[in-house]
Design an enzyme around this catalytic site. Structure first.
Site, PDB file in Angstrom:
ATOM      1  N   SER A 340       0.872  -1.345  -0.078  1.00 45.28           N
ATOM      2  CA  SER A 340      -0.193  -0.256   0.148  1.00 45.28           C
ATOM      3  C   SER A 340       1.128   1.100   0.165  1.00 45.28           C
ATOM      4  O   SER A 340       1.459   1.404  -0.808  1.00 45.28           O
ATOM      5  CB  SER A 340      -1.065  -0.213   1.127  1.00 45.28           C
ATOM      6  OG  SER A 340      -1.795   0.940   1.199  1.00 45.28           O
ATOM      7  N   ASP A 397      -8.730  -4.746  -6.290  1.00 43.75           N
ATOM      8  CA  ASP A 397      -8.136  -3.842  -5.409  1.00 43.75           C
ATOM      9  C   ASP A 397      -8.298  -2.357  -6.113  1.00 43.75           C
ATOM     10  O   ASP A 397      -7.384  -2.195  -6.834  1.00 43.75           O
ATOM     11  CB  ASP A 397      -6.617  -4.145  -5.103  1.00 43.75           C
ATOM     12  CG  ASP A 397      -6.167  -3.345  -4.054  1.00 43.75           C
ATOM     13  OD1 ASP A 397      -6.630  -2.391  -3.355  1.00 43.75           O
ATOM     14  OD2 ASP A 397      -4.876  -3.610  -3.459  1.00 43.75           O
ATOM     15  N   HIS A 454      -7.706  -5.777  -0.489  1.00 46.43           N
ATOM     16  CA  HIS A 454      -6.437  -4.798  -0.297  1.00 46.43           C
ATOM     17  C   HIS A 454      -5.431  -5.468   0.695  1.00 46.43           C
ATOM     18  O   HIS A 454      -4.366  -4.876   0.991  1.00 46.43           O
ATOM     19  CB  HIS A 454      -6.597  -3.271  -0.019  1.00 46.43           C
ATOM     20  CG  HIS A 454      -5.600  -2.588   0.012  1.00 46.43           C
ATOM     21  ND1 HIS A 454      -4.637  -2.249  -1.193  1.00 46.43           N
ATOM     22  CD2 HIS A 454      -4.922  -1.631   0.978  1.00 46.43           C
ATOM     23  CE1 HIS A 454      -3.684  -1.532  -0.900  1.00 46.43           C
ATOM     24  NE2 HIS A 454      -3.851  -1.323   0.517  1.00 46.43           N
TER      25      HIS A 454
END
Length: 528
Positions: A340, A397, A454
């Site tokens: 991320s 995602d 995610h």
């Protein structure tokens, strides 16, 4: 046979040698294993009826009892092969294969808290290929077994960063922080440096007074990762080199989220805090052509100094230079990995490390669920510096498709062609791509939510089961489902959450029996 043995009225010639009968009731004691006993006859009749019942419920096979091979009658599992357990659990809507005893035995292994890994093969002289020297050509689809193991290992290093931060997220306000202890699952690596990121924005002081419980959520500087080096001789020989790893976690604090939303592109060379406002689109078009630019928030988190800690950029460069000097003369590699926000910062780290010393080892980036970081010029800059990037991406995602104009690759390309001077939000991805899909997993719901798509553990689960784009989820996947079920229970199919619950209850019962004097509790999934 002697006649006297058939006539109970005549004495046996050797009657004196026979043991005396202690009780007249011995005649009624029939062994259940005696084929002539009435109990065994009833048992055989019962099993034969059950066998016919199981055959009559078999929907997919037309095999009569007379044609069944004799050797299969001795196989206990044969009786369950024709049993359609979806009739027993209609609400699960599971296939016979999913609920078969064989699959349940495998599921029990996958739901154990003990991780089982794919074997680590000797990389030898091919280590540079696995490190991206050829952009992983021919290794991604189908996925190379050795590359899968390397990707999962780097992902678990990121999980160790999350666990370390969550265990102690607070930062001291009046002195430098103490070094963090990182519990690495891979014992061949040793942590050498803690890394901190500082937001360039801050909240008003009255926020801490009104909501003092927020604490670490509002602090400007936070522990974000670490530098580690492989110091195990056996692992160094297996990998073909000594590996230096920079690991970065994802977004955790409020101020980090605030920086994520500062999506304006700014020049990477500008100093944090002294950046120039890009103004309107016309000024952007006049000044931006051919210049490498990155997202404003990412750059600020990377370059901003804290009250008691240096910037992330300074810490990484100083530590890598020290390690390069310490292991001078050895075959080295630098691997930067993150999830991320950490994936975005990994590109900035790799970009700077590529010029941090006169001679720099090969640099590779393994990013999980990373957003877009900069414009096309920045992507070209990374490529020109020979920094290899492997992006692990989940189709579902949405984080991997921001920031930028969320219109799709084809539409964005048409806009680029129509605006030669560039677009204000002209973001572009960097490097090779390993594309996964949540729907390929037989354990996750096809409509899993954004958080699950995610989630880092979901990523590692998909990598472990991925064989190729046109291949099903591999049946010999090694990774435990324990963390996935614990962290994403609402997104896991009900069949497997029910089985996990039953296994958990069974394990607790066993622990009480084995250790009745101890208080038993399930450990945190992050500690397993």
């Amino acid at each position: 046979m002697d006649v006297c043995t058939m006539n109970p009225t005549l004495p046996h010639p050797h009657a004196h040698r026979l043991p005396s009968r202690r009780s007249t009731s011995f005649k009624t004691r029939m062994s259940p294993l005696n084929p002539s006993s009435a109990a065994e006859s009833a048992t055989r009749k019962h099993l034969a009826s059950l066998d016919r019942l199981l055959q009559s419920q078999q929907p997919s096979q037309d095999v009569s009892r007379n044609t069944r091979p004799p050797e299969r009658r001795k196989n206990k599992k044969w009786m369950f092969e024709g049993l359609d357990l979806s009739m027993v659990w209609p609400e699960l809507k599971a296939t016979a294969e999913e609920v078969s005893p064989r699959n349940f035995k495998r599921l029990q292994r996958l739901l154990s808290k003990t991780m089982e890994y794919s074997p680590r093969n000797h990389l030898g002289t091919r280590w540079m290929e696995y490190h991206g020297s050829k952009d992983w050509e021919g290794m991604l689809d189908p996925l190379d077994e050795n590359l899968r193991r390397e990707v999962v290992r780097y992902g678990e290093m990121i999980q160790a960063a999350y666990q370390t931060f969550n265990s102690d997220p607070a930062m001291p306000t009046d002195e430098p922080p103490a070094p963090h202890h990182v519990a690495l699952t891979d014992g061949s690596y040793r942590v050498t440096k803690s890394l901190y990121a500082t937001a360039s924005v801050g909240l008003p002081k009255w926020v801490d007074e009104v909501a003092p419980d927020l604490g670490w959520m509002t602090q400007r500087s936070s522990w974000i990762g670490y530098v580690a080096v492989c110091d195990d001789p056996g692992e160094i020989q297996r990998m073909g080199r000594r590996d230096i790893v920079i690991t970065l976690r994802g977004t955790a604090t409020c101020l980090e989220w605030a920086e994520n939303f500062r999506a304006k592109l700014v020049e990477i060379e500008d100093d944090a805090g002294e950046r120039k406002d890009d103004g309107d689109a016309s000024e952007y078009n006049n000044n931006s052509q051919g210049k490498a630019k990155v997202e404003c928030g990412f750059r600020c988190l990377y370059q901003t100094r804290g009250a008691h800690v240096p910037s992330l950029a300074q810490s990484v460069v100083e530590e890598v230079r020290r390690l390069l000097e310490l292991y001078k003369g050895e075959t080295l590699s630098i691997t930067v990995t993150g999830h991320s926000l950490g994936a975005a910062l990994s590109l900035l780290v790799a970009d700077e490390l590529s010029t941090c010393a006169p001679t720099v080892p090969p640099i590779a980036v393994f990013s999980f669920g990373g957003p877009r970081v900069g414009n096309r010029a920045f992507a070209d800059r990374i490529k020109s510096k020979n920094v290899k990037v492997l992006r692990i991406v989940n189709n579902q995602d949405v984080i991997t498709r921001v920031p930028g104009i969320f219109l799709g690759e084809e539409v964005e390309q048409k806009l680029r062609n129509a605006m030669p001077g560039g677009m204000p939000w002209d973001y572009s991805h960097v490097g090779a791509e390993l594309r996964l899909d949540t729907r390929m997993s037989p354990y996750l719901k096809p409509n899993a939510d954004v958080a699950c798509c995610h989630d880092l553990e979901a990523y590692l689960h998909l990598v472990d089961g991925f064989s190729g784009t046109d291949c099903p989820f591999r049946k010999n996947a090694k990774r435990s489902l324990w963390k996935l079920v614990r962290e994403q229970r609402s997104n896991v199919k009900r069949l497997y959450t029910s089985k996990a619950k039953a296994l958990t209850a069974l394990n607790l019962k066993r622990e009480r029996i084995m250790r009745p004097h101890m208080v038993t509790c399930l450990p945190s999934p992050s500690s397993s």
